[in-house]
Design a protein around this motif. Sequence first.
Motif, PDB file in Angstrom:
ATOM      1  N   ARG A 151     -67.859 -59.742 -21.659  1.00 15.68           N
ATOM      2  CA  ARG A 151     -68.821 -58.706 -22.025  1.00 15.68           C
ATOM      3  C   ARG A 151     -68.711 -57.497 -21.093  1.00 15.68           C
ATOM      4  O   ARG A 151     -68.800 -56.343 -21.537  1.00 15.68           O
ATOM      5  N   ALA A 152     -68.515 -57.760 -19.778  1.00 10.68           N
ATOM      6  CA  ALA A 152     -68.355 -56.665 -18.827  1.00 10.68           C
ATOM      7  C   ALA A 152     -67.131 -55.820 -19.169  1.00 10.68           C
ATOM      8  O   ALA A 152     -67.170 -54.581 -19.076  1.00 10.68           O
ATOM      9  N   HIS A 153     -66.043 -56.471 -19.575  1.00  9.01           N
ATOM     10  CA  HIS A 153     -64.840 -55.733 -19.965  1.00  9.01           C
ATOM     11  C   HIS A 153     -65.105 -54.894 -21.213  1.00  9.01           C
ATOM     12  O   HIS A 153     -64.596 -53.766 -21.336  1.00  9.01           O
ATOM     13  N   GLU A 154     -65.879 -55.413 -22.143  1.00  8.69           N
ATOM     14  CA  GLU A 154     -66.210 -54.649 -23.348  1.00  8.69           C
ATOM     15  C   GLU A 154     -66.999 -53.389 -22.987  1.00  8.69           C
ATOM     16  O   GLU A 154     -66.732 -52.299 -23.504  1.00  8.69           O
ATOM     17  N   ILE A 155     -67.974 -53.552 -22.097  1.00  6.52           N
ATOM     18  CA  ILE A 155     -68.776 -52.402 -21.668  1.00  6.52           C
ATOM     19  C   ILE A 155     -67.913 -51.381 -20.945  1.00  6.52           C
ATOM     20  O   ILE A 155     -68.080 -50.163 -21.106  1.00  6.52           O
ATOM     21  N   ALA A 156     -66.948 -51.859 -20.157  1.00  5.75           N
ATOM     22  CA  ALA A 156     -66.072 -50.963 -19.384  1.00  5.75           C
ATOM     23  C   ALA A 156     -65.222 -50.074 -20.273  1.00  5.75           C
ATOM     24  O   ALA A 156     -64.751 -49.015 -19.820  1.00  5.75           O
ATOM     25  N   GLU A 157     -65.025 -50.450 -21.528  1.00  2.00           N
ATOM     26  CA  GLU A 157     -64.227 -49.627 -22.436  1.00  2.00           C
ATOM     27  C   GLU A 157     -64.825 -48.232 -22.605  1.00  2.00           C
ATOM     28  O   GLU A 157     -64.127 -47.280 -22.933  1.00  2.00           O
ATOM     29  N   GLY A 158     -66.121 -48.106 -22.367  1.00  2.68           N
ATOM     30  CA  GLY A 158     -66.765 -46.799 -22.495  1.00  2.68           C
ATOM     31  C   GLY A 158     -66.723 -45.961 -21.232  1.00  2.68           C
ATOM     32  O   GLY A 158     -67.264 -44.850 -21.206  1.00  2.68           O
ATOM     33  N   PHE A 159     -66.065 -46.481 -20.183  1.00  2.00           N
ATOM     34  CA  PHE A 159     -66.008 -45.777 -18.898  1.00  2.00           C
ATOM     35  C   PHE A 159     -64.537 -45.679 -18.476  1.00  2.00           C
ATOM     36  O   PHE A 159     -63.972 -46.662 -17.976  1.00  2.00           O
ATOM     37  N   PRO A 160     -63.905 -44.531 -18.669  1.00  2.00           N
ATOM     38  CA  PRO A 160     -62.452 -44.424 -18.535  1.00  2.00           C
ATOM     39  C   PRO A 160     -61.871 -44.812 -17.188  1.00  2.00           C
ATOM     40  O   PRO A 160     -60.803 -45.426 -17.126  1.00  2.00           O
ATOM     41  N   LEU A 161     -62.536 -44.456 -16.104  1.00  2.00           N
ATOM     42  CA  LEU A 161     -61.978 -44.783 -14.791  1.00  2.00           C
ATOM     43  C   LEU A 161     -62.021 -46.290 -14.543  1.00  2.00           C
ATOM     44  O   LEU A 161     -61.052 -46.872 -14.034  1.00  2.00           O
ATOM     45  N   VAL A 162     -63.138 -46.918 -14.879  1.00  2.00           N
ATOM     46  CA  VAL A 162     -63.230 -48.371 -14.735  1.00  2.00           C
ATOM     47  C   VAL A 162     -62.258 -49.057 -15.682  1.00  2.00           C
ATOM     48  O   VAL A 162     -61.567 -50.012 -15.313  1.00  2.00           O
ATOM     49  N   ARG A 163     -62.177 -48.562 -16.910  1.00  2.00           N
ATOM     50  CA  ARG A 163     -61.271 -49.146 -17.908  1.00  2.00           C
ATOM     51  C   ARG A 163     -59.823 -49.116 -17.432  1.00  2.00           C
ATOM     52  O   ARG A 163     -59.090 -50.102 -17.551  1.00  2.00           O
ATOM     53  N   ALA A 164     -59.410 -48.008 -16.836  1.00  2.00           N
ATOM     54  CA  ALA A 164     -58.029 -47.883 -16.366  1.00  2.00           C
ATOM     55  C   ALA A 164     -57.746 -48.884 -15.252  1.00  2.00           C
ATOM     56  O   ALA A 164     -56.676 -49.497 -15.198  1.00  2.00           O
ATOM     57  N   ARG A 165     -58.711 -49.066 -14.380  1.00  2.00           N
ATOM     58  CA  ARG A 165     -58.508 -50.031 -13.302  1.00  2.00           C
ATOM     59  C   ARG A 165     -58.383 -51.446 -13.840  1.00  2.00           C
ATOM     60  O   ARG A 165     -57.555 -52.234 -13.402  1.00  2.00           O
ATOM     61  N   LEU A 166     -59.227 -51.794 -14.795  1.00  2.00           N
ATOM     62  CA  LEU A 166     -59.221 -53.160 -15.311  1.00  2.00           C
ATOM     63  C   LEU A 166     -57.961 -53.476 -16.110  1.00  2.00           C
ATOM     64  O   LEU A 166     -57.638 -54.639 -16.320  1.00  2.00           O
ATOM     65  N   ARG A 167     -57.252 -52.459 -16.526  1.00  2.00           N
ATOM     66  CA  ARG A 167     -56.015 -52.689 -17.280  1.00  2.00           C
ATOM     67  C   ARG A 167     -54.813 -52.917 -16.371  1.00  2.00           C
ATOM     68  O   ARG A 167     -53.723 -53.227 -16.837  1.00  2.00           O
ATOM     69  N   VAL A 168     -55.029 -52.757 -15.051  1.00  2.00           N
ATOM     70  CA  VAL A 168     -53.984 -53.092 -14.089  1.00  2.00           C
ATOM     71  C   VAL A 168     -54.039 -54.595 -13.855  1.00  2.00           C
ATOM     72  O   VAL A 168     -55.103 -55.137 -13.554  1.00  2.00           O
ATOM     73  N   PRO A 169     -52.908 -55.320 -13.989  1.00  2.00           N
ATOM     74  CA  PRO A 169     -52.940 -56.791 -13.864  1.00  2.00           C
ATOM     75  C   PRO A 169     -53.595 -57.292 -12.595  1.00  2.00           C
ATOM     76  O   PRO A 169     -54.308 -58.279 -12.607  1.00  2.00           O
ATOM     77  N   ALA A 170     -53.390 -56.615 -11.471  1.00  2.00           N
ATOM     78  CA  ALA A 170     -53.947 -57.074 -10.203  1.00  2.00           C
ATOM     79  C   ALA A 170     -55.465 -56.988 -10.168  1.00  2.00           C
ATOM     80  O   ALA A 170     -56.111 -57.575  -9.317  1.00  2.00           O
ATOM     81  N   ALA A 171     -56.055 -56.247 -11.101  1.00  2.00           N
ATOM     82  CA  ALA A 171     -57.503 -56.062 -11.121  1.00  2.00           C
ATOM     83  C   ALA A 171     -58.159 -56.878 -12.223  1.00  2.00           C
ATOM     84  O   ALA A 171     -59.203 -56.512 -12.753  1.00  2.00           O
ATOM     85  N   ALA A 172     -57.555 -57.992 -12.591  1.00  2.00           N
ATOM     86  CA  ALA A 172     -58.081 -58.808 -13.685  1.00  2.00           C
ATOM     87  C   ALA A 172     -59.476 -59.353 -13.366  1.00  2.00           C
ATOM     88  O   ALA A 172     -60.284 -59.579 -14.257  1.00  2.00           O
ATOM     89  N   ASP A 173     -59.769 -59.582 -12.096  1.00  2.00           N
ATOM     90  CA  ASP A 173     -61.081 -60.064 -11.700  1.00  2.00           C
ATOM     91  C   ASP A 173     -62.022 -58.869 -11.610  1.00  2.00           C
ATOM     92  O   ASP A 173     -61.934 -58.059 -10.699  1.00  2.00           O
ATOM     93  N   TYR A 174     -62.951 -58.766 -12.551  1.00  2.00           N
ATOM     94  CA  TYR A 174     -63.823 -57.594 -12.652  1.00  2.00           C
ATOM     95  C   TYR A 174     -64.651 -57.385 -11.389  1.00  2.00           C
ATOM     96  O   TYR A 174     -64.914 -56.261 -10.979  1.00  2.00           O
ATOM     97  N   SER A 175     -65.080 -58.490 -10.760  1.00  2.00           N
ATOM     98  CA  SER A 175     -65.989 -58.374  -9.621  1.00  2.00           C
ATOM     99  C   SER A 175     -65.281 -58.155  -8.292  1.00  2.00           C
ATOM    100  O   SER A 175     -65.921 -57.867  -7.286  1.00  2.00           O
TER     101      SER A 175
END
Length: 222
Positions: A170-194
């Motif tokens: 759910r956190a990843h879904e919400i992050a889709e609306g925030f470009p800077l956070v979304r870009a970070r989460l799409r980096v493999p090393a940042a798979a852990d949201y927290s």
Amino acid sequence: MARNTLTAEQIVTAAIALLDSDGLDGLNMRSLGQRLGSAATAIYWHIKTKDDLVRLAADAVWNEVELPDIAASDWRSSAFALATGMRGMLNRHPWLGQAFSGHLLYGAGKMRFDEHSLAVYEKAGFAPADADRAAATVFVFVVGSTLDVAAEVSLTRRLSEEALREAVSRAHEIAEGFPLVRARLRVPAAADYSAAPEGSFEFGLRAVLDGFEARLGARPTG
């Protein structure tokens, strides 16, 4: 274990192990007695309340922080070592961060750390009041840097794997609306949201110490 053979040191050591495995919520005299092979009533002969037990356990783990030799190194190296040692201790005992907000914690172990920390910043050139502020700033920064570990341990104890996966999804879904956070989460090393990015603690600590150094260098002379 009879009360006349049980010691306060044995109780505190067992309490730390129980806190490490079960957290603050899992600490009770019955469970502790089982770990010690003793009746809970025998524990009360040495330590009167759970709050006293938490205070003693908390103070004991502060002795794990290795104190750098201030005379043998520059103040920044000592400050860095002290903060890194504190962070390691807090990550080994994530319940301590929770205990800060709900228990009165004091004792010789914590006092030993505070004394050394103040000495580091007085060696840097801060007046006593500013050395206190500098030590408090680093203390708060280090505690904050360990909150992710403490939260992960606490949530893992309370929630099922399915609930955790659902929350992350759910956190990843919400992050889709925030470009800077979304870009970070799409980096493999940042798979852990927290999780904080790798090297965040060292980066932040150096920035804090840089600020101290700049403040010391900007002081009027003469």
